[in-house]
Structure formats: structure tokens, C-alpha cells
Write a protein that holds these residues in place. Structure first.
Motif, PDB file in Angstrom:
ATOM      1  N   LEU A   1       0.815  -1.137   0.010  1.00  8.17           N
ATOM      2  CA  LEU A   1       0.000  -0.166   0.224  1.00  8.17           C
ATOM      3  C   LEU A   1       0.832   1.239   0.068  1.00  8.17           C
ATOM      4  N   PRO A   2       0.282   2.453  -0.164  1.00  4.03           N
ATOM      5  CA  PRO A   2       1.250   3.492  -0.428  1.00  4.03           C
ATOM      6  C   PRO A   2       1.952   4.139   0.940  1.00  4.03           C
ATOM      7  N   GLY A   3       3.263   4.626   0.987  1.00  2.69           N
ATOM      8  CA  GLY A   3       3.950   4.657   2.211  1.00  2.69           C
ATOM      9  C   GLY A   3       4.520   3.485   2.960  1.00  2.69           C
ATOM     10  N   GLY A   4       4.323   2.174   2.316  1.00  3.40           N
ATOM     11  CA  GLY A   4       4.585   1.010   2.997  1.00  3.40           C
ATOM     12  C   GLY A   4       6.057   0.863   3.273  1.00  3.40           C
ATOM     13  N   ILE A   5       6.114  -0.110   4.466  1.00  2.99           N
ATOM     14  CA  ILE A   5       7.711  -0.405   4.758  1.00  2.99           C
ATOM     15  C   ILE A   5       7.594  -1.869   4.606  1.00  2.99           C
ATOM     16  N   MET A   6       8.778  -2.100   3.818  1.00  2.00           N
ATOM     17  CA  MET A   6       8.952  -3.807   3.633  1.00  2.00           C
ATOM     18  C   MET A   6      10.235  -4.212   4.142  1.00  2.00           C
ATOM     19  N   PHE A   7       9.934  -5.349   5.047  1.00  2.00           N
ATOM     20  CA  PHE A   7      11.238  -5.818   5.493  1.00  2.00           C
ATOM     21  C   PHE A   7      11.745  -6.661   4.366  1.00  2.00           C
ATOM     22  N   THR A   8      13.098  -6.938   3.837  1.00  2.00           N
ATOM     23  CA  THR A   8      13.459  -8.116   3.261  1.00  2.00           C
ATOM     24  C   THR A   8      14.863  -8.420   3.950  1.00  2.00           C
ATOM     25  N   ASN A   9      15.300  -9.200   3.355  1.00  2.00           N
ATOM     26  CA  ASN A   9      16.595 -10.119   3.923  1.00  2.00           C
ATOM     27  C   ASN A   9      17.885 -10.445   3.423  1.00  2.00           C
ATOM     28  N   GLY A  10      17.887 -10.528   2.080  1.00  2.00           N
ATOM     29  CA  GLY A  10      19.160 -10.877   1.302  1.00  2.00           C
ATOM     30  C   GLY A  10      19.379  -9.693   0.449  1.00  2.00           C
ATOM     31  N   ASP A  11      20.570 -10.415  -0.488  1.00  2.00           N
ATOM     32  CA  ASP A  11      20.682  -9.620  -1.891  1.00  2.00           C
ATOM     33  C   ASP A  11      19.710  -9.667  -2.969  1.00  2.00           C
ATOM     34  N   ASN A  12      19.163 -11.122  -2.971  1.00  2.00           N
ATOM     35  CA  ASN A  12      18.146 -11.092  -4.311  1.00  2.00           C
ATOM     36  C   ASN A  12      17.002 -10.452  -4.297  1.00  2.00           C
ATOM     37  N   ASP A  13      16.469 -10.401  -2.950  1.00  2.00           N
ATOM     38  CA  ASP A  13      15.218  -9.800  -2.548  1.00  2.00           C
ATOM     39  C   ASP A  13      15.173  -8.341  -2.214  1.00  2.00           C
ATOM     40  N   THR A  14      16.562  -7.640  -2.418  1.00  2.00           N
ATOM     41  CA  THR A  14      16.745  -6.198  -2.228  1.00  2.00           C
ATOM     42  C   THR A  14      17.299  -5.336  -3.251  1.00  2.00           C
ATOM     43  N   PHE A  15      18.349  -5.901  -3.832  1.00  2.00           N
ATOM     44  CA  PHE A  15      19.112  -5.067  -4.808  1.00  2.00           C
ATOM     45  C   PHE A  15      18.266  -4.678  -6.058  1.00  2.00           C
ATOM     46  N   PRO A  16      17.269  -5.884  -6.575  1.00  2.00           N
ATOM     47  CA  PRO A  16      16.321  -5.291  -7.454  1.00  2.00           C
ATOM     48  C   PRO A  16      15.230  -4.238  -7.239  1.00  2.00           C
ATOM     49  N   LEU A  17      14.900  -4.265  -6.135  1.00  2.74           N
ATOM     50  CA  LEU A  17      14.078  -3.392  -5.576  1.00  2.74           C
ATOM     51  C   LEU A  17      14.397  -2.080  -5.565  1.00  2.74           C
ATOM     52  N   TRP A  18      16.027  -1.921  -4.988  1.00  2.00           N
ATOM     53  CA  TRP A  18      16.408  -0.710  -4.819  1.00  2.00           C
ATOM     54  C   TRP A  18      16.939   0.029  -6.396  1.00  2.00           C
ATOM     55  N   TYR A  19      17.237  -1.026  -7.376  1.00  2.00           N
ATOM     56  CA  TYR A  19      17.407  -0.668  -8.633  1.00  2.00           C
ATOM     57  C   TYR A  19      15.983  -0.056  -9.439  1.00  2.00           C
ATOM     58  N   VAL A  20      15.038  -0.661  -9.186  1.00  2.00           N
ATOM     59  CA  VAL A  20      13.904  -0.003 -10.019  1.00  2.00           C
ATOM     60  C   VAL A  20      13.491   1.168  -9.426  1.00  2.00           C
ATOM     61  N   GLN A  21      13.555   1.340  -7.888  1.00  2.00           N
ATOM     62  CA  GLN A  21      13.196   2.684  -7.223  1.00  2.00           C
ATOM     63  C   GLN A  21      14.345   3.617  -7.726  1.00  2.00           C
ATOM     64  N   GLU A  22      15.562   3.377  -7.722  1.00  2.00           N
ATOM     65  CA  GLU A  22      16.678   4.475  -8.038  1.00  2.00           C
ATOM     66  C   GLU A  22      16.885   4.717  -9.489  1.00  2.00           C
ATOM     67  N   VAL A  23      16.850   3.796 -10.309  1.00  2.00           N
ATOM     68  CA  VAL A  23      16.856   4.130 -11.546  1.00  2.00           C
ATOM     69  C   VAL A  23      15.588   4.537 -12.404  1.00  2.00           C
ATOM     70  N   GLU A  24      14.485   3.322 -11.905  1.00  2.00           N
ATOM     71  CA  GLU A  24      13.205   3.603 -12.850  1.00  2.00           C
ATOM     72  C   GLU A  24      12.304   4.544 -12.189  1.00  2.00           C
ATOM     73  N   GLY A  25      12.584   4.719 -11.081  1.00  2.00           N
ATOM     74  CA  GLY A  25      11.338   5.627 -10.361  1.00  2.00           C
ATOM     75  C   GLY A  25      10.340   4.993  -9.900  1.00  2.00           C
ATOM     76  N   VAL A  26      10.191   3.638  -9.756  1.00  2.00           N
ATOM     77  CA  VAL A  26       9.040   2.887  -9.311  1.00  2.00           C
ATOM     78  C   VAL A  26       9.043   2.886  -7.920  1.00  2.00           C
ATOM     79  N   ARG A  27       7.693   3.067  -7.361  1.00  2.00           N
ATOM     80  CA  ARG A  27       7.234   3.063  -5.879  1.00  2.00           C
ATOM     81  C   ARG A  27       8.250   3.721  -5.117  1.00  2.00           C
ATOM     82  N   THR A  28       8.532   4.870  -5.340  1.00  2.00           N
ATOM     83  CA  THR A  28       9.592   5.334  -4.448  1.00  2.00           C
ATOM     84  C   THR A  28       9.034   5.773  -2.885  1.00  2.00           C
TER      85      THR A  28
END
Length: 503
Positions: free
Chosen positions: A27-54
Motif C-alpha cells: 500500500l502507499p507509504g509502505g515499509i517492507m522488510f527484506t533479508n538478502g541480496d536477491n530480494d533487495t537489490f532489484p527493488l533498489w534498482y527499480v526505485q533508484e533508476v526507474e523511479g518505481v514506487r519510491t
């Protein structure tokens, strides 16, 4: 050229697709806990580079042990406000509160614990109090020490068990008891009752926010670095009048909880989970808090009964499902829309696509999500929709591009559950043959590649367990012939495991 087919990533967009799917589960403004590389870095990529769900804040639990990372979480980024973490830099810097013990006999927060659990203790506590006042009224305390007597009397309308206990022990001391003509035998009985009650209250539920706040104090017992939280049982209060509509979906209104209670079995928590507890205690249900479905259960803080499964995320909510068939009560309407209409699968169904180990491991989570949704729809009596969900899963993750793995067993069970036994049995045979092939390969290694073989014991046992799971499934759904066939193979490969690895 010879190795090209093992490294060709063309037409594979699984990482950014996976990232968008997980972010769009929130949901908007959510906080999501992740744990490792593969469930974190792709999310950071699409946020930082593609501006998705920042607006969604990704919190990597592995990094949350570092003071510099906690500092980042307390900072606003893009459309995500700073997280409601109360700790200051001085309180969480490296070397301070790196871990804390959970202690339920420290004599701390007794008043708060009593108020939270008043229904269990009020009758006996007030009986002790009444008996105490009768004993004191028969002594010289009201006459000779009116100020002390008035302080004890005032507790009637503002009960503090620890303070009451302290007064009782003080007036019963040898020096004071003789001076005020106290009935020491009667007082001894009530002190015994009060001692037992204080210990019981101390071990009961404490308000999470106040318990974490105590950890942030400079209690003298912390001077040797022996930090502790004065409870093992916690409560997150819920003020229904202040809750936004999204917190408790209308479909779960009957399961609304007046408070969230959870108990921890651990004796010590490290800084990452201490920070999670701080965040949850101070969030006040203002922002959605999620665990990615990739996060392991030891990070859940035993909050599973309060999970709502939304897409690929588990949201902590003031709703309680003690008998849920799945991890997280399923919001079938929301999840159906996500999986069937909105999510992007990144080319998983593209013929010839190269799927490495990391991608295949992620498909286990995808297949499980489809199986959970199908099962929840089946529980609602929507068999056609349940089967459609399973078919959609196999459309996007066909065997040709996503070979059968541990994630396929709940899909097979789903087909059995909706009555499509033909499809289920065909899938059993395919997975059975794949498992046989793997097990036979491990047996060949035992005679030639000793080093590689020595590392394969866990994989061998996992494959045997999957055969057993197929066997149990077939037996449960009345597929007797298949279950007997699998039983024979289970017996043979089980004997192989004992022969090859039990040395």
C-alpha cells in the motif's frame, strides 16, 4: 561460443519484474522488510533508476545491525518519510545495544503490565489491598505516620503493584512494625501473596513501546553492557477510532483485534530485530508494515497470526487468524487482481530463456503465492477461479522454462484439490521422474566425484523428502496405485541415503 547458452540473459527481465511485483504488493507509504541480496537489490534498482514506487521503504534486516544503516532509515528518501524509530544515534551506535536480553523478572513496568492485564489480577490485588488497609487501620500508622498512610490509601484509585509491594515491605520491617504495633503474622501472609502476584505480573504482557523505551534509558544495570528489555510478552495497542480504512479491510472486519499480543521465545535479540520492535511500537498503525514473503520466519517476532497476505507481501495488521490454513490470511480479491492481472513475469514463459539458480529459487515463491491464492479461493467454494489461478501459474512458469522444483508440490496439491486429478497425476509423474534422475546422479557421484558427492547429502535428502511428499499427497487424495509406486521408490532411496551418508 561453446558456453554462450549457459550465460545468455537475452529476453530475461525477471529481476526488475520481480522487484516491481514486490513493491506493487505494498500500500502507499509502505515499509517492507527484506533479508538478502536477491530480494533487495532489484527493488533498489527499480526505485533508484526507474523511479518505481519510491514511496515504499525497503528495510534490509541483514543491514539493520549497522548504525549507519539505521541512520539512513531515520532519513527521508524520495517519497518515503523517515521511519518512526525512536532510538537516537548515541543509543544505537556500534557497541551500544548491539543485543539485548529478554528478561521477565526485572521488576520493571509493573504498573503498565498490571493495567494491560488488569482483568486477571484486579480482584486478588484489591483483596490484598483491602486486607492490608484493615491491618494498617488496626495499627498506629494512621495516627503516627499519617503521610505514609495517606500515600498507601491513595493507591486505591491509582494502583501501582510495585509501589504497593514496596510500602508493604517497608512497614513490615522489624524497626517500623514494632513501633506501630503491626500484626506481623497477618502482614506476613499478605506479603507472601503480594510477592507471588508481583512475580506473575512481571512475567506478563508489557506495552511494546514502553518496553523498548526502557531499553533506551541509562538504567544502572546497563553499565556493563548488559542491556535488557523487561518482558518476553508484548502488546501493540490499537485505537480503532484513529485507524485509517486500509488498516483493517472490510472483508476481515470480524477478525479485528483490539490489540496485538505476541510472545517471544528467544532469550536475546540483536540490533536488527530490536530496531524492528522500536519501529512497530512507534508506528501507531500509521504506515503499512510488511514482511517480504522471502524473509525467513525467525524474523517474524511470532506475529504470524496477525499477517494479511497481499500479493507477495505479508502485512502486519490488527486482525487475528489463529486457524488460518496459510501463512497470512489471504485477501483473495486483492491478490487475484495482483497475480492474474497486474503482475509482470519478466519473460519467464519465453522459450529458451536461461534460468539460473537464483531465478529458479525465486519462482518457488511465485508458485507458492499462486497455490495459496488457489487454496483460499477453494476454501471459499470458488473452484473455477481456483483452477484458473493454477492454470495461470503454469502458463507463466511452464515446465519447459521453469523446471519442476520444490515449489511445484503445492501446485500439484492444488490441482488435486480442485478435482483436476488428470493434470495432478501427470505432474506427479513428471516431478517423480525428475527427482529420480537427480537421485541417480548423486549415486553416480558416490563412485566417481567423491568431493562433489560429499557435499550432496542435503540435496539427496531433500529429493527423498519430496518423493515422500508426493506419496502422502497421492495417498490423501485416494491415488492408491501412485502412492504405492512412490512408497517403493521412497523405501529404495531411503535405504540408499542410509548406506551412502550415514557413515
Amino acid at each position: 561460443k561453446e558456453n554462450w547458452d549457459d550465460h545468455d540473459r537475452s529476453h530475461r527481465y525477471t529481476a526488475p519484474a520481480f522487484a516491481r511485483n514486490f513493491l506493487n504488493s505494498c500500500l502507499p507509504g509502505g515499509i517492507m522488510f527484506t533479508n538478502g541480496d536477491n530480494d533487495t537489490f532489484p527493488l533498489w534498482y527499480v526505485q533508484e533508476v526507474e523511479g518505481v514506487r519510491t514511496d515504499v521503504r525497503i528495510v534490509n534486516l541483514s543491514y539493520l545491525t549497522a548504525d549507519w544503516y539505521i541512520e539512513q532509515m531515520k532519513t527521508t528518501f524520495y517519497d518515503s518519510k523517515a521511519l518512526p524509530i525512536s532510538m537516537t544515534r548515541e543509543q544505537y551506535e556500534q557497541g551500544r545495544r548491539d543485543y539485548a536480553y529478554l528478561v521477565d523478572n526485572a521488576g520493571v513496568l509493573l504498573k503498565e503490565k498490571y493495567q494491560l492485564n488488569k482483568g486477571k489480577y484486579e480482584t486478588e490485588l484489591m483483596d490484598i489491598y483491602t486486607n492490608l488497609m484493615n491491618i494498617l487501620d488496626a495499627s498506629l500508622l494512621p495516627k503516627n505516620h499519617a503521610k505514609d498512610y495517606n500515600a498507601i490509601e491513595a493507591l486505591k484509585n491509582n494502583m501501582d503493584p510495585l509501589r504497593l509491594y514496596g510500602y508493604m515491605r517497608t512497614v513490615s520491617s522489624a524497626e517500623i512494625a514494632g513501633r506501630i504495633n503491626l500484626d506481623e503474622e497477618a502482614m506476613k501472609v499478605e506479603i507472601g501473596r503480594m510477592d507471588r502476584m508481583v512475580k506473575t505480573i512481571d512475567a506478563d504482557f508489557a506495552p511494546l513501546k514502553e518496553a523498548v523505551a526502557f531499553l533506551m534509558t541509562e538504567d544502572p544495570r546497563f553499565k556493563q553492557g548488559q542491556y535488557f528489555i523487561p518482558a518476553k510478552k508484548f502488546v501493540i495497542p490499537v485505537d480503532s477510532a484513529k485507524l485509517a480504512d486500509w488498516v483493517v479491510p472490510a472483508e476481515f472486519e470480524e477478525a479485528r483485534a483490539e490489540e496485538v499480543r505476541f510472545t517471544l521465545s528467544e532469550t536475546v535479540l540483536y540490533k536488527n530485530l530490536l530496531t524492528v520492535m522500536d519501529l512497530m511500537g512507534n508506528n501507531d498503525w500509521e504506515r503499512p508494515i510488511y514482511y517480504s514473503t522471502t524473509v525467513s520466519s525467525e524474523n517474524y517476532l511470532n506475529l504470524e497470526d496477525f499477517f494479511i497476505r497481499e500479493g507477495m507481501a505479508l502485512r502486519v495488521a490488527p486482525v487475528q487468524f489463529n486457524n488460518s490454513n496459510y501463512l497470512g490470511k489471504v485477501s483473495t480479491g486483492q491478490m487475484y487482481t495482483k497475480l492474474m492481472e497486474e503482475f509482470d513475469w519478466g519473460g519467464l514463459d519465453t522459450p529458451g530463456i536461461y534460468m539460473d539458480e537464483n531465478n529458479l529459487r525465486m519462482t518457488i515463491h511465485y508458485r507458492y503465492a499462486f497455490s495459496v491464492l488457489s487454496g483460499a479461493l477453494r476454501d471459499e467454494g470458488k473452484l473455477d477461479s481456483a483452477k484458473a489461478v493454477l492454470d495461470e501459474c503454469m502458463l507463466h512458469m511452464p515446465e519447459e522454462t521453469v523446471p519442476y522444483n520444490a515449489g511445484i508440490t503445492p501446485i500439484i496439491q492444488g490441482y488435486f484439490g480442485v478435482g483436476d486429478t488428470a493434470t495432478a497425476n501427470a505432474m506427479v509423474v513428471k516431478y517423480e521422474k525428475k527427482l529420480e534422475s537427480e537421485l541417480d546422479y548423486y549415486k553416480i557421484l558416490s563412485t566417481s566425484k567423491k568431493f562433489r558427492f560429499s557435499k550432496s547429502g542435503g540435496d539427496f535428502l531433500a529429493a527423498v523428502r519430496d518423493i515422500n511428499q508426493l506419496r502422502s499427497m497421492c495417498l490423501g487424495y485416494g491415488e492408491i496405485e501412485a502412492s504405492r509406486r512412490l512408497e517403493e521408490k521412497l523405501s529404495n532411496y531411503g535405504a540408499d541415503y542410509e548406506r551412502l551418508f550415514r557413515y
